[in-house]
Design a protein around this motif. Structure first.
Motif, short mmCIF file in Angstrom:
data_model
loop_
_atom_site.label_atom_id
_atom_site.label_comp_id
_atom_site.label_asym_id
_atom_site.label_seq_id
_atom_site.Cartn_x
_atom_site.Cartn_y
_atom_site.Cartn_z
N MET A 134 0.84 -1.19 0.00
CA MET A 134 0.00 0.00 0.00
C MET A 134 0.88 1.25 0.00
N ASN A 135 0.51 2.26 -0.79
CA ASN A 135 1.26 3.50 -0.83
C ASN A 135 1.14 4.23 0.49
N ARG A 136 2.23 4.90 0.90
CA ARG A 136 2.18 5.66 2.14
C ARG A 136 1.32 6.89 1.94
N PRO A 137 0.73 7.42 3.02
CA PRO A 137 -0.10 8.61 2.90
C PRO A 137 0.69 9.81 2.36
N ILE A 138 -0.02 10.71 1.69
CA ILE A 138 0.57 11.94 1.18
C ILE A 138 0.66 12.94 2.33
N ARG A 139 1.87 13.39 2.63
CA ARG A 139 2.10 14.27 3.76
C ARG A 139 1.96 15.73 3.31
N VAL A 140 1.10 16.47 4.01
CA VAL A 140 0.76 17.84 3.59
C VAL A 140 1.08 18.83 4.70
N LEU A 141 1.77 19.91 4.32
CA LEU A 141 2.09 20.98 5.26
C LEU A 141 1.34 22.24 4.87
N VAL A 142 0.56 22.79 5.80
CA VAL A 142 -0.17 24.04 5.60
C VAL A 142 0.67 25.19 6.17
N THR B 163 -9.04 10.63 2.71
CA THR B 163 -8.38 9.33 2.73
C THR B 163 -7.08 9.40 1.93
N GLY B 164 -6.03 8.84 2.49
CA GLY B 164 -4.75 8.80 1.80
C GLY B 164 -3.84 9.98 2.08
N ALA C 3 -10.96 20.10 -0.80
CA ALA C 3 -11.05 18.64 -0.77
C ALA C 3 -11.01 18.06 -2.18
N GLU C 4 -11.72 18.71 -3.10
CA GLU C 4 -11.75 18.23 -4.48
C GLU C 4 -10.38 18.35 -5.14
N ARG C 5 -9.66 19.45 -4.86
CA ARG C 5 -8.32 19.61 -5.43
C ARG C 5 -7.36 18.59 -4.85
N LEU C 6 -7.49 18.31 -3.57
CA LEU C 6 -6.63 17.30 -2.96
C LEU C 6 -6.88 15.93 -3.58
N ASP C 7 -8.13 15.59 -3.80
CA ASP C 7 -8.45 14.30 -4.40
C ASP C 7 -7.89 14.21 -5.82
N ARG D 80 -4.98 11.52 -7.30
CA ARG D 80 -5.13 10.71 -8.51
C ARG D 80 -4.01 10.99 -9.50
N MET D 81 -3.66 12.27 -9.66
CA MET D 81 -2.55 12.62 -10.56
C MET D 81 -1.25 11.99 -10.07
N ARG D 82 -0.99 12.13 -8.79
CA ARG D 82 0.24 11.61 -8.21
C ARG D 82 0.32 10.09 -8.38
N ASN D 83 -0.79 9.42 -8.18
CA ASN D 83 -0.83 7.97 -8.32
C ASN D 83 -0.44 7.54 -9.73
#
Length: 218
Positions: free
Chosen positions: A1-9, A28-29, A110-114, A118-121
């Motif tokens: 399973m791919n590791r979660p995408i780490r996000v810094l605000v 999710t993810g 949320a939509e941009r993150l999703d 998908r792009m990253r995947n």
């Protein structure tokens, strides 16, 4: 399973930063790192935690968020109240994958993150990319429909590669390949009708059985 995408605000308004961090944490993810309020703290956090994605305000008390994005070499969205064309152009030139004008609804982020996931995947691979895959990745991130240049056979080949030797649902295949669930279902149905994919049913404890797909090896 791919590791979660780490996000810094990165936002100097701690309330806004907290709201954006909460949106990230809800997806999710994704993993939401502790938000920071300055570029100095952002530089320390990127060194310490190696985020995959930055959500950066354009203007911060100790410097220019757009310049930080350009120098960081990390995927980034710029989130700003600035709506002047010059700032938007600078952000895009700096490599920002999205520019969201504040205030915005949480669903927009949320939509941009999703889309980003998908792009990253689709792009996180050691294999050489075909032009169709690159076109699809760009279309996913920027909200376009599947590119007209992508042939049906090319999409089906990607689905078969994504399926591999596993048994998977249409939703799982869509995530692996970087297409919508509806597109995956449509192409899987076509593959099944030609005997290239076998359809199985997986029964859960409640509800309707879920369709699972397995590639037919000849």
């Amino acid at each position: 399973m791919n590791r979660p995408i780490r996000v810094l605000v990165v936002d100097d308004d701690f309330r806004v930063a907290g709201l954006h961090r909460d949106v990230v944490a809800s997806r999710t993810g994704f993993t939401a790192l502790d938000a920071v309020q300055s570029l100095g703290a952002a530089r320390q956090a990127t060194k310490a935690h190696a985020p995959d994605l930055l959500l950066v305000d354009a203007f911060l008390p100790d410097g220019d968020g757009v310049e930080f994005v350009a120098a960081a070499g990390i995927d980034a969205f710029v989130l700003s109240a600035a709506t002047d064309a010059a700032t938007v152009r600078r952000a895009l030139q700096a490599g920002a994958l999205a520019y969201l004008t504040k205030p915005f609804d949480a669903r927009v982020l949320a939509e941009r993150l999703d889309r980003y996931a998908r792009m990253r995947n689709l792009l996180v691979t050691d294999r050489p990319l075909e032009q169709e895959q690159i076109d699809r990745a760009l279309a996913i991130m920027h909200g376009g429909a599947e590119p007209a240049t992508v042939a049906r056979s090319a999409t089906e080949q990607l689905i078969l590669e994504g399926l591999g030797d596993d048994e998977a649902s249409a939703a799982e295949i869509a995530e692996r390949v970087g297409i919508s669930r509806a597109t995956a279902q449509r192409h899987l149905a076509g593959l099944a009708s030609r005997g290239l994919v076998e359809v199985r049913l997986r029964y859960g404890t409640t509800g309707r059985p879920e369709h699972q797909y397995v590639a037919v090896r000849r």
